[in-house]
Design a protein around this motif. Structure first.
Motif, PDB file in Angstrom:
ATOM      1  N   LEU A 181       0.841  -1.200   0.000  1.00 54.93           N
ATOM      2  CA  LEU A 181       0.000   0.000   0.000  1.00 54.93           C
ATOM      3  C   LEU A 181       0.874   1.249   0.000  1.00 54.93           C
ATOM      4  CD1 LEU A 181      -2.725   1.423   0.196  1.00 54.93           C
ATOM      5  CD2 LEU A 181      -2.626   1.131   2.677  1.00 54.93           C
ATOM      6  N   ALA A 182       1.938   1.218   0.782  1.00 55.08           N
ATOM      7  CA  ALA A 182       2.853   2.365   0.809  1.00 55.08           C
ATOM      8  C   ALA A 182       3.457   2.602  -0.566  1.00 55.08           C
ATOM      9  CB  ALA A 182       3.955   2.120   1.840  1.00 55.08           C
ATOM     10  N   SER A 183       3.865   1.510  -1.241  1.00 56.22           N
ATOM     11  CA  SER A 183       4.435   1.644  -2.581  1.00 56.22           C
ATOM     12  C   SER A 183       3.425   2.264  -3.540  1.00 56.22           C
ATOM     13  CB  SER A 183       4.860   0.265  -3.100  1.00 56.22           C
ATOM     14  OG  SER A 183       5.833  -0.320  -2.266  1.00 56.22           O
ATOM     15  N   THR A 184       2.182   1.837  -3.415  1.00 55.64           N
ATOM     16  CA  THR A 184       1.125   2.353  -4.296  1.00 55.64           C
ATOM     17  C   THR A 184       0.862   3.831  -4.029  1.00 55.64           C
ATOM     18  OG1 THR A 184       0.109   0.157  -4.276  1.00 55.64           O
ATOM     19  CG2 THR A 184      -1.250   1.991  -5.047  1.00 55.64           C
ATOM     20  N   LEU A 185       0.819   4.198  -2.766  1.00 51.62           N
ATOM     21  CA  LEU A 185       0.564   5.591  -2.409  1.00 51.62           C
ATOM     22  C   LEU A 185       1.680   6.512  -2.902  1.00 51.62           C
ATOM     23  CD1 LEU A 185      -0.832   4.969   1.165  1.00 51.62           C
ATOM     24  CD2 LEU A 185      -2.122   5.860  -0.785  1.00 51.62           C
ATOM     25  N   LEU A 186       2.907   5.998  -2.910  1.00 49.35           N
ATOM     26  CA  LEU A 186       4.016   6.790  -3.457  1.00 49.35           C
ATOM     27  C   LEU A 186       3.792   7.073  -4.930  1.00 49.35           C
ATOM     28  CD1 LEU A 186       7.096   5.072  -1.760  1.00 49.35           C
ATOM     29  CD2 LEU A 186       6.091   7.293  -1.192  1.00 49.35           C
ATOM     30  N   LYS A 187       3.300   6.063  -5.655  1.00 46.81           N
ATOM     31  CA  LYS A 187       3.013   6.252  -7.084  1.00 46.81           C
ATOM     32  C   LYS A 187       1.907   7.285  -7.282  1.00 46.81           C
ATOM     33  CE  LYS A 187       5.869   3.130  -8.693  1.00 46.81           C
ATOM     34  NZ  LYS A 187       7.043   3.516  -9.525  1.00 46.81           N
ATOM     35  N   LEU A 188       1.003   7.360  -6.314  1.00 44.10           N
ATOM     36  CA  LEU A 188      -0.103   8.320  -6.395  1.00 44.10           C
ATOM     37  C   LEU A 188       0.287   9.693  -5.848  1.00 44.10           C
ATOM     38  CD1 LEU A 188      -2.978   5.920  -5.252  1.00 44.10           C
ATOM     39  CD2 LEU A 188      -2.715   6.938  -7.529  1.00 44.10           C
ATOM     40  N   LYS A 189       1.565   9.830  -5.445  1.00 46.88           N
ATOM     41  CA  LYS A 189       2.074  11.100  -4.898  1.00 46.88           C
ATOM     42  C   LYS A 189       1.395  11.472  -3.577  1.00 46.88           C
ATOM     43  CE  LYS A 189       4.438  11.418  -8.709  1.00 46.88           C
ATOM     44  NZ  LYS A 189       5.865  10.987  -8.718  1.00 46.88           N
ATOM     45  N   GLU A 190       0.901  10.490  -2.873  1.00 47.56           N
ATOM     46  CA  GLU A 190       0.267  10.735  -1.576  1.00 47.56           C
ATOM     47  C   GLU A 190       1.269  10.343  -0.490  1.00 47.56           C
ATOM     48  OE1 GLU A 190      -3.564   8.887  -1.408  1.00 47.56           O
ATOM     49  OE2 GLU A 190      -4.247   9.830  -3.279  1.00 47.56           O
ATOM     50  N   PHE A 191       2.219  11.237  -0.246  1.00 51.99           N
ATOM     51  CA  PHE A 191       3.384  10.894   0.563  1.00 51.99           C
ATOM     52  C   PHE A 191       3.065  10.777   2.050  1.00 51.99           C
ATOM     53  CE2 PHE A 191       4.955  12.967  -3.298  1.00 51.99           C
ATOM     54  CZ  PHE A 191       5.786  11.962  -3.766  1.00 51.99           C
TER      55      PHE A 191
END
Length: 526
Positions: A291-301
């Motif tokens: 989930l963290a990896s996905t959120l990084l892709k979404l720019k939701e740091f």
């Protein structure tokens, strides 16, 4: 006359006789045949007579005449009009000798062996006629197969039109198989749906991926899972929902009973860039690392940091840290970094990542915060010292004095040598009990490293006595006013004769008068 002969020959039913009169050498053969066809055989009611006559015509290869004969006895309401064998023979003979008549015979005759004759029609390349035969005998599946298998151009469209007209499951299934083989995946799925046919679902799923026919695939898989319990079906359905951005349907599906491999599907979505759907899956599982990896892709740091905190995995923390550094979200990067640098094996990688990108102040801030952690280890204190040496030398000595017991002194000695921080290097030598090196460094780099009180303390602890005399030479040259004070602490350790000789050669005996008076009682002879 020929009429009577024709009747006679028919009634005799003698094969040998027939062969003789039908021989090409018989100049009256044509007249005889005309009477047999027009009068003699149509009048007959005897099956044996008809059979013998037909065989004789076939033996002699009189196909056109045979067709004419059969038309008389089959099509004109004779006693043999419904004879299946004769109807078969008429059509089959026409296929060889009068192809233009075949379709008319098919339409007018009803008692022939439809499937068998249709196969022969296909063998003779008469596909349309075969199709008509199958339709006439209500062989709908065989009819569409003819179009699909033997009409290379336009056959698929004709088959589709035929299936729409018939609208039966078996027909739609055959069409679906052919469309799938031809690569018309969306059309094939629609055909399978109309047939409610799930038998070919594995191949449909595979080809739908390549064709990106996910909208149709959703409908198909919903039908399939009513008939099959297969985790592959549910997994592909999840992927199809994601690929068509049906987020609401996706959430409803994974919230219910299913056998989908959400982890594998989530990884696939993340790899292919379908981040929103991947987030839904990883939140549901839950897998906070992915989930963290996905959120990084979404720019939701910020959310990525929260997920990493729940995952509490060094690999995840590093991924979040590096991503935040790349976009200069240094506050969040520090939150991630504090969870990584407590692992000694990861500290160097983190430090190198910051330094390669020129973020020295941010790295110093991270490590400065890190030394206050409960799990702070020697590596953090040492790395911070090394960074001070490189980028903030004004803070180095204070750091060394405060944390001299928590640093890796040999490493920082090397760093100070490289960076030429002589005062700090001298301090480290003293702390590390390397007094010889401390004294030597102080003399070699006196402008930066020498301090009289400190030097006196170091000199009395050196193990190499030669350093005493180098120190006297150094003071004689640089600080003659303090030489007597130095000699005061070194007196018990000095070779007085050597000292006298050293200063005599320098013509500076007067400078050490007090020393000489102090050691006079030794009465040393020159």
């Amino acid at each position: 006359m020929f009429k009577l002969q024709a009747r006679y020959i028919v009634e005799r039913s003698d094969g040998d006789l027939w062969l003789k009169v039908l021989d090409e050498s018989n100049e009256n053969r044509r007249f005889l045949i005309e009477q047999v066809v027009s009068t003699a055989l149509p009048e007959s009611r005897n099956p044996e007579q008809v059979s013998t006559t037909v065989k004789a015509f076939m033996t002699k290869g009189l196909q056109s005449e045979l067709i004419e004969l059969l038309e008389k006895i089959v099509l004109q309401n004779s006693a043999f009009s419904n004879n299946a064998n004769l109807q078969n023979l008429l059509i089959l003979t026409a296929m060889k000798a009068a192809r233009s008549k075949v379709k008319d015979f098919i339409n007018r005759l009803d008692n022939f062996d439809g499937p068998a004759v249709a196969e022969k029609a296909v063998e003779h390349g008469m596909v349309d006629e075969a199709f008509e035969i199958y339709k006439k005998f209500n062989k709908k599946v065989e009819a569409i197969k003819v179009l699909l298998q033997h009409v290379p151009e336009g056959g698929l469209q004709r088959a589709s039109d035929y299936a729409s007209k018939i609208d039966e499951a078996a027909v739609w299934s055959e069409l679906g198989h052919a469309q799938l083989t031809a690569g018309h995946v969306a059309d094939a799925i629609n055909s399978y749906l109309k047939a409610s046919d799930s038998s070919n679902y594995i191949l449909v799923m595979e080809q739908a991926k390549g064709a990106a026919a996910f909208g149709e695939l959703v409908k198909f898989l919903l039908m399939v899972r009513k008939k099959h319990k297969d985790s592959k079906v549910d997994t592909e359905l999840v992927y199809a929902y994601a690929s068509t951005a049906q987020m609401s349907a996706l959430e409803d599906f994974i919230g219910g009973s299913h056998q989908a491999n959400l982890q594998a599907c989530g990884d696939r979505l993340l790899e292919e860039g379908l981040y929103e759907a991947a987030r839904v899956l990883f939140q549901h599982i839950p897998n906070f690392g992915r989930l963290a990896s996905t959120l990084l892709k979404l720019k939701e740091f910020q959310q990525a940091v929260d997920a990493a905190r729940k995952a509490n995995n060094p690999r995840v923390w590093k991924e979040v840290l590096f991503a935040c550094v790349d976009v200069k979200e240094f506050r969040l990067a520090q939150l991630a970094g504090l969870s990584i640098i407590v692992n000694a094996d990861d500290l160097d990688e983190v430090s190198e990542y910051y330094q390669k990108r020129g973020h020295y102040d941010e790295l110093l801030s991270l490590l400065d915060s890190g030394i206050g952690l409960e799990r702070a280890h020697m590596g953090i204190f040492t790395e911070l010292g090394a960074l001070y040496a490189r980028y903030r030398p004004e803070k180095l000595l204070e750091h060394l004095k405060l944390f001299s017991t928590r640093i890796n002194i040999p490493r920082l000695i090397r760093v100070c040598q490289e960076q030429q921080h002589w005062k700090e290097l001298t301090f480290l030598y003293i702390v590390y009990d390397e007094y010889d090196n401390a004294a030597t460094t102080s003399m070699l780099h006196a402008p930066d490293a020498w301090e009289h009180i400190q030097f006196k303390d170091v000199c009395v602890k050196v193990s190499n006595t030669e350093i005493y005399y180098r120190a006297l030479g150094f003071y004689l040259s640089e600080h003659p006013d303090l030489i007597v004070d130095l000699m005061g602490v070194l007196t018990p350790r000095l070779d007085h004769a050597r000292v006298v000789d050293q200063f005599k050669r320098a013509n500076q005996l007067a400078l050490i008068k007090d020393y000489l008076l102090g050691v006079q009682k030794a009465n040393i002879l020159e």
